[in-house]
Design an enzyme around this catalytic site. Structure first.
Site, PDB file in Angstrom:
ATOM      1  N   GLY A  12       0.824  -1.208   0.000  1.00 44.01           N
ATOM      2  CA  GLY A  12       0.000   0.000   0.000  1.00 44.01           C
ATOM      3  C   GLY A  12       0.860   1.261   0.000  1.00 44.01           C
ATOM      4  O   GLY A  12       0.514   2.260  -0.645  1.00 44.01           O
ATOM      5  N   SER A  38      -4.280   9.253   7.537  1.00 38.74           N
ATOM      6  CA  SER A  38      -3.396   8.421   6.726  1.00 38.74           C
ATOM      7  C   SER A  38      -2.124   9.145   6.329  1.00 38.74           C
ATOM      8  O   SER A  38      -2.156  10.151   5.617  1.00 38.74           O
ATOM      9  CB  SER A  38      -4.120   7.955   5.461  1.00 38.74           C
ATOM     10  OG  SER A  38      -3.191   7.395   4.561  1.00 38.74           O
ATOM     11  N   ASP A  86      -0.493  -0.241  13.094  1.00 43.19           N
ATOM     12  CA  ASP A  86       0.012  -1.531  12.601  1.00 43.19           C
ATOM     13  C   ASP A  86       0.269  -2.528  13.731  1.00 43.19           C
ATOM     14  O   ASP A  86       0.461  -3.721  13.488  1.00 43.19           O
ATOM     15  CB  ASP A  86       1.297  -1.332  11.788  1.00 43.19           C
ATOM     16  CG  ASP A  86       1.022  -0.593  10.488  1.00 43.19           C
ATOM     17  OD1 ASP A  86      -0.140  -0.561  10.044  1.00 43.19           O
ATOM     18  OD2 ASP A  86       1.983  -0.035   9.914  1.00 43.19           O
ATOM     19  N   LYS A 133      -6.645  -2.666   5.702  1.00 46.59           N
ATOM     20  CA  LYS A 133      -5.218  -3.028   5.590  1.00 46.59           C
ATOM     21  C   LYS A 133      -5.068  -4.225   4.648  1.00 46.59           C
ATOM     22  O   LYS A 133      -5.973  -4.536   3.892  1.00 46.59           O
ATOM     23  CB  LYS A 133      -4.644  -3.289   6.976  1.00 46.59           C
ATOM     24  CG  LYS A 133      -4.663  -2.058   7.883  1.00 46.59           C
ATOM     25  CD  LYS A 133      -3.773  -0.948   7.347  1.00 46.59           C
ATOM     26  CE  LYS A 133      -3.831   0.306   8.187  1.00 46.59           C
ATOM     27  NZ  LYS A 133      -3.122   1.437   7.571  1.00 46.59           N
ATOM     28  N   ARG A 140      -8.223  -6.542   9.210  1.00 48.58           N
ATOM     29  CA  ARG A 140      -7.491  -7.021  10.391  1.00 48.58           C
ATOM     30  C   ARG A 140      -8.392  -7.170  11.615  1.00 48.58           C
ATOM     31  O   ARG A 140      -7.999  -7.864  12.552  1.00 48.58           O
ATOM     32  CB  ARG A 140      -6.298  -6.110  10.697  1.00 48.58           C
ATOM     33  CG  ARG A 140      -5.151  -6.332   9.703  1.00 48.58           C
ATOM     34  CD  ARG A 140      -3.904  -5.540  10.058  1.00 48.58           C
ATOM     35  NE  ARG A 140      -2.825  -5.890   9.114  1.00 48.58           N
ATOM     36  CZ  ARG A 140      -1.771  -5.134   8.859  1.00 48.58           C
ATOM     37  NH1 ARG A 140      -1.628  -3.971   9.458  1.00 48.58           N
ATOM     38  NH2 ARG A 140      -0.846  -5.544   8.007  1.00 48.58           N
TER      39      ARG A 140
HETATM   40  C1  S3P Z   1       2.317   3.813   6.338  1.00 51.54           C
HETATM   41  C2  S3P Z   1       1.179   4.378   6.841  1.00 51.54           C
HETATM   42  C3  S3P Z   1       0.095   3.607   7.473  1.00 51.54           C
HETATM   43  C4  S3P Z   1       0.577   2.216   7.890  1.00 51.54           C
HETATM   44  C5  S3P Z   1       1.340   1.544   6.792  1.00 51.54           C
HETATM   45  C6  S3P Z   1       2.570   2.362   6.433  1.00 51.54           C
HETATM   46  C7  S3P Z   1       3.322   4.683   5.711  1.00 51.54           C
HETATM   47  O1  S3P Z   1      -0.958   3.444   6.545  1.00 51.54           O
HETATM   48  O2  S3P Z   1      -0.530   1.414   8.273  1.00 51.54           O
HETATM   49  O3  S3P Z   1       1.752   0.254   7.205  1.00 51.54           O
HETATM   50  O4  S3P Z   1       4.462   4.226   5.493  1.00 51.54           O
HETATM   51  O5  S3P Z   1       2.992   5.848   5.432  1.00 51.54           O
HETATM   52  P1  S3P Z   1      -2.089   4.571   6.333  1.00 51.54           P
HETATM   53  O6  S3P Z   1      -1.482   5.772   5.746  1.00 51.54           O
HETATM   54  O7  S3P Z   1      -3.085   3.930   5.409  1.00 51.54           O
HETATM   55  O8  S3P Z   1      -2.652   4.825   7.699  1.00 51.54           O
END
Ligand code: S3P
Length: 428
Positions: A95, A168, A315, A342, A346
């Protein structure tokens, strides 16, 4: 399919571990190192599958990246030398790669196509696409451009003022990265603070970025190559913190773990539950705090976890749920509806898995309620191809009465390729 049968651990956990590099910081090092003209050396880089996807994306754009164990050499001739990729970019399960790269690709004046694996293909991309379209990029894709696969005709961006509707860091980072290519000023307003690694690293690469309260602004500007040290990933360390907290007699030290305030919710939770935990050798490099965490077994107390702490431990909630099964009294997790979006849902995966092992856990719309003092019997569980679910079940197996069979543990390679070797090393 790589299923795994794990027997309960007859020993306490003891020793010193160096967990792998932080996933979020590793992605950002590749991205900013590629955008900056010159050579960027990255040490203690996480060579997990997700970060390798980000490397691959920039290789397709023409950047020279050498991986030597956990050291990276990124040699970039700068943005004007980026080339239109001749094949679609594969984001795999990642993601962070997808959302941050969509910000970068929107700024580049050519066409790119991108896709992901089955999990990523079902995760929402409109949260980044909507602001990027407001900045002027042309993005088309499945379901009116809400999901991968996506096609982008980038370039010609203008600054935007955007208030994040979701908590986010990926969305915030995508907009800030696009802001590096946009005409005028780009402002992101963040009602709840999320991880700030992008802001820290942009500063380390010489960017002029302003942070006032909840408003972060950036303009179109070149970056300067620099060296990056990646601290250990607190999200990976969390599995061992919980292991030490629940296996009687344990005492573990986790070296050089990232302690950025936007990520240390797990330490606050353990402290509030009554854990025996301490931090030593605290240092700061490029705005990122890190240090050693020592934690030993102690009977803990259930608590309520909700509100602004959630983005600081999002996380870690699967492994916190396991921890809560061993505490005195109930633990309630709320305001964590993002968990449903996620690598898998989860909330459902944790409730199903821990229930199969013998715990009493109820799902709620935005979290779960966990009964403490559970005897975990053991049994068969599904990881849903989610690295954090697979590792949570592996830690659970340390305290079950009988063996735990996890359907597929190959996903641990996403964020912690040596997880099982490290577990064995502190368990024997
Ligand atoms: C992340 C942000 C979080 C986290 C992901 C890594 C990042 O996600 O859950 O594992 O590196 O910016 P979200 O931005 O969807 O909250």
């Amino acid at each position: 399919m790589k299923d795994m049968k794990l027997s309960p651990c007859s020993n306490a956990l003891n020793g010193i571990l160096q967990v792998p590099g932080d996933k979020s910081i590793s992605h950002r090092a590749v991205i900013l190192g590629s955008l900056a003209k010159g050579t960027t050396k990255v040490t203690h880089f996480l060579t997990g599958e997700d970060c390798l996807r980000t490397i691959n994306a920039f290789k397709l754009l023409g950047v020279d990246i050498e991986v030597d164990n956990t050291t990276l050499y990124i040699r970039s001739n700068g943005l004007s030398h980026f080339k239109e990729p001749i094949e679609p970019i594969y984001f795999g399960n990642s993601g962070t790669t997808a959302r941050l790269m969509l910000g970068v690709l929107s700024g580049l004046p050519f066409f790119t196509a991108s896709y992901g694996d089955a999990s990523l293909t079902s995760r929402p991309m409109d949260r980044v696409i909507i602001p990027l379209q407001q900045m002027g990029t042309s993005i088309n894709g499945r379901s009116n451009g809400s999901y991968l696969p996506l096609a982008i005709n980038g370039g010609g961006l203008s600054g935007v003022q955007y208030t994040l509707p979701v908590k986010s860091a990926q969305v915030k980072s995508a907009i800030l990265l696009a802001g590096l290519f946009a005409e005028g000023t780009t402002e992101v307003i963040e009602p709840t603070a999320t991880r700030n690694h992008s802001e820290n690293m942009l500063k380390a690469f010489g960017a002029d970025i302003s942070i006032e309260d909840t408003c972060i602004s950036i303009t179109n500007q070149p970056l300067t190559a620099t060296d990056v040290f990646v601290p250990g990933d607190i999200s990976s360390a969390a599995f061992f913190m919980v292991a030490a907290a629940i296996v009687p007699g344990s005492n573990l030290t986790l070296k050089n773990v990232g302690l950025n305030f936007t990520r240390t919710g797990i330490i606050d939770v353990l402290t509030e539950m009554g854990a025996s935990i301490s931090i030593s050798n605290k240092q700061t490099i490029s705005g990122e705090d890190f240090g050693d965490i020592t934690i030993s077994y102690k009977k803990l107390q259930g608590i309520v976890i909700n509100g602004d702490i959630i983005p600081r431990l999002i996380d870690e909630l699967p492994i916190i749920a396991l921890l809560a099964t061993q505490a005195e009294g109930e633990t309630v997790i709320g305001d964590a509806e993002e968990l449903r979006l996620k690598e898998t849902d989860r909330i459902e995966a944790v409730v199903e898995g821990l229930t199969n092992l013998g715990a009493e856990v109820q799902p709620t719309k935005d979290g779960m309620m966990i009964e403490g003092n559970s005897v975990l019997v053991g049994g068969s569980v599904n990881s849903y191809n989610d690295h954090r679910i697979a590792m949570m079940h592996a830690i659970a197996s340390l305290i079950t009465q009988n063996e735990v069979v996890i359907d597929d543990v190959s996903s641990v390679a996403i964020s912690y390729p040596n997880f099982f070797q490290d577990l064995t090393s502190v368990c024997s």
